[in-house]
Design a protein around this motif. Structure first.
Motif, short mmCIF file in Angstrom:
data_model
loop_
_atom_site.label_atom_id
_atom_site.label_comp_id
_atom_site.label_asym_id
_atom_site.label_seq_id
_atom_site.Cartn_x
_atom_site.Cartn_y
_atom_site.Cartn_z
N PHE A 117 0.86 -1.19 0.00
CA PHE A 117 0.00 0.00 0.00
C PHE A 117 0.89 1.24 0.00
CE2 PHE A 117 -2.35 3.34 2.20
CZ PHE A 117 -3.61 3.26 1.64
N ALA A 118 0.62 2.19 -0.87
CA ALA A 118 1.47 3.37 -1.02
C ALA A 118 0.65 4.64 -0.85
CB ALA A 118 2.16 3.36 -2.38
N ALA A 119 0.95 5.40 0.18
CA ALA A 119 0.25 6.66 0.43
C ALA A 119 1.07 7.81 -0.14
CB ALA A 119 0.05 6.85 1.94
N GLU A 120 0.43 8.62 -0.98
CA GLU A 120 1.07 9.78 -1.58
C GLU A 120 0.94 10.96 -0.60
OE1 GLU A 120 2.72 9.69 -4.38
OE2 GLU A 120 2.09 7.72 -5.14
N ALA A 123 -4.44 6.25 -3.34
CA ALA A 123 -3.83 5.14 -2.61
C ALA A 123 -4.45 3.80 -2.99
CB ALA A 123 -3.93 5.37 -1.11
N CYS A 124 -5.68 3.82 -3.51
CA CYS A 124 -6.38 2.57 -3.86
C CYS A 124 -6.75 2.45 -5.33
CB CYS A 124 -7.65 2.43 -3.02
SG CYS A 124 -7.35 2.18 -1.26
N ASP A 144 0.22 3.85 -8.60
CA ASP A 144 0.88 2.71 -7.96
C ASP A 144 -0.10 1.79 -7.25
OD1 ASP A 144 3.50 3.37 -8.69
OD2 ASP A 144 3.69 4.80 -7.03
N ALA A 145 -1.38 2.15 -7.18
CA ALA A 145 -2.35 1.40 -6.39
C ALA A 145 -2.58 0.00 -6.96
CB ALA A 145 -3.67 2.15 -6.33
N GLN A 146 -2.85 -0.95 -6.05
CA GLN A 146 -3.13 -2.32 -6.44
C GLN A 146 -4.44 -2.84 -5.84
OE1 GLN A 146 -1.13 -3.93 -8.55
NE2 GLN A 146 0.43 -2.34 -8.60
N PHE A 147 -5.22 -1.97 -5.19
CA PHE A 147 -6.32 -2.45 -4.37
C PHE A 147 -7.70 -2.26 -5.00
CE2 PHE A 147 -2.79 -1.24 -1.61
CZ PHE A 147 -2.54 -2.46 -1.02
N GLY A 148 -7.97 -1.10 -5.55
CA GLY A 148 -9.28 -0.84 -6.10
C GLY A 148 -9.25 -0.82 -7.62
N GLU A 184 -12.12 24.22 -10.76
CA GLU A 184 -12.80 23.15 -10.01
C GLU A 184 -12.22 21.79 -10.36
OE1 GLU A 184 -16.95 21.74 -10.87
OE2 GLU A 184 -17.28 22.46 -8.81
N VAL A 185 -11.94 21.56 -11.63
CA VAL A 185 -11.36 20.28 -12.05
C VAL A 185 -9.96 20.13 -11.47
CG1 VAL A 185 -10.48 18.99 -14.05
CG2 VAL A 185 -12.77 20.03 -14.12
N ARG A 186 -9.17 21.19 -11.48
CA ARG A 186 -7.82 21.11 -10.92
C ARG A 186 -7.89 20.83 -9.42
NH1 ARG A 186 -7.13 25.63 -14.27
NH2 ARG A 186 -7.02 27.04 -12.47
N ALA A 187 -8.86 21.46 -8.74
CA ALA A 187 -9.04 21.19 -7.31
C ALA A 187 -9.48 19.74 -7.10
CB ALA A 187 -10.07 22.15 -6.71
N GLY A 188 -10.31 19.22 -8.02
CA GLY A 188 -10.74 17.83 -7.93
C GLY A 188 -9.59 16.86 -8.10
N PHE A 189 -8.62 17.22 -8.95
CA PHE A 189 -7.42 16.39 -9.12
C PHE A 189 -6.66 16.31 -7.80
CE2 PHE A 189 -2.95 16.19 -11.12
CZ PHE A 189 -2.92 14.81 -11.05
N ALA A 190 -6.58 17.41 -7.08
CA ALA A 190 -5.92 17.41 -5.76
C ALA A 190 -6.68 16.53 -4.78
CB ALA A 190 -5.82 18.84 -5.23
N GLN A 191 -8.03 16.56 -4.83
CA GLN A 191 -8.82 15.71 -3.95
C GLN A 191 -8.64 14.23 -4.31
OE1 GLN A 191 -10.44 16.55 -1.22
NE2 GLN A 191 -9.83 18.68 -1.53
N PHE A 192 -8.53 13.93 -5.59
CA PHE A 192 -8.29 12.55 -6.01
C PHE A 192 -6.96 12.05 -5.46
CE2 PHE A 192 -6.29 9.56 -8.95
CZ PHE A 192 -7.23 8.55 -8.98
N GLN A 193 -5.92 12.87 -5.55
CA GLN A 193 -4.61 12.47 -5.04
C GLN A 193 -4.67 12.24 -3.53
OE1 GLN A 193 -1.14 14.75 -6.73
NE2 GLN A 193 -2.79 15.88 -7.74
#
Length: 265
Positions: free
Chosen positions: A85-88, A186-187, A195-199, A172-181
């Motif tokens: 598991f890798a947390a950014e 991680a999943c 790098d995620a392998q879970f979801g 808003e989309v750029r802010a959404g990219f930050a929320q995705f990160q």
């Protein structure tokens, strides 16, 4: 999936002194449990409402900033767990010495932490915890447990161009990219990138904005089990305390934008 992997590790890995590898701009070094427990800045810290244990916990911990030699606030780190598991993690909050403060909690083999759940391992050997997390809007994905490596990496946008919104994307989309990160990367992957392998991948073959109409997608993110209840469901809920309505709208805006930017991995 992650819980199953952790259970497997728990079954075959006895609790013993562990090692933490730091791969930072100034070089790579490895610190073992005893060295970290005896670190001159190590102290006892109380963590109310611990994200993993859901109660107040007490740890022997070192301020993470004390271990991040040569790291600058603008840089990016990744915390890697025993199961991959890798947390950014943006470096800036990790280096803060006031307000929300990051600590590396160290599990002492002589005083092991409780299991995360029945039949599961503990959060050790090393666990990134926070004091006063609300001061910097620290989310659950910024509390990685079972950490064995912390490494400097280029930013997510540099490493994975297929995740980036279009150059002319709105704020808003750029802010959404930050929320995705912060909350999803991680999943989950997008366009096979990450790098995620879970979801599952959230764009290939289909983006959730393409098959969850109306208010079903925000409802699913808020409480996955309210729409799809099954014992093996692993996705956590993201209540308003974790991601606000405004931030949730930004995240969905980013996903909808990426539905028009499919790239086959």
């Amino acid at each position: 999936m992650r819980k199953a992997l952790l259970a497997l590790l728990f079954c075959f890995t006895p609790l013993h002194a562990a090692e933490l590898t730091l791969e930072l701009p100034g070089g790579t070094r490895t610190l073992d449990t005893a060295t970290l427990l005896a670190h001159p800045q190590a102290q006892e810290v109380a963590i109310p409402d611990d994200v993993s244990y859901k109660r107040t916990m007490h740890y022997r911990a070192v301020p993470l900033a004390a271990l991040l030699d040569g790291v600058s606030p603008a840089q990016h780190l990744q915390a890697v767990a025993l199961d991959g598991f890798a947390a950014e993690l943006a470096a800036e909050p990790l280096l803060a010495r006031d307000g929300a403060r990051a600590w590396l909690a160290i599990e002492d083999p002589a005083r092991p932490w409780p299991p995360l759940a029945e039949g599961k391992p503990s959060a050790g050997p090393f666990y990134l915890v926070w004091t006063d997390p609300k001061a910097a809007d620290i989310g659950p994905e910024q509390w990685p447990f079972q950490v064995v490596r912390i490494r400097y990496l280029p930013s997510v946008a540099e490493r994975f161009p297929a995740l980036r919104p279009a150059a002319d994307a709105n704020a808003e989309v750029r802010a959404g990219f930050a929320q995705f990160q912060k909350n999803c990367l991680a999943c989950h992957r997008i366009n096979g990138a990450g790098d995620a392998q879970f979801g599952p991948d959230l764009n290939i073959p289909h983006n959730p904005t393409e098959y969850l109409a109306g208010d079903f997608l925000p409802r699913y993110i808020r409480d996955p089990q309210s729409l799809r209840r099954w014992p093996q469901g692993k996705m956590p809920a993201f209540p308003a305390q974790v991601i606000s309505d405004e931030e949730l709208a930004q995240l969905i805006g980013y996903l909808r934008h990426m539905a028009g930017r499919k790239v086959q991995p």
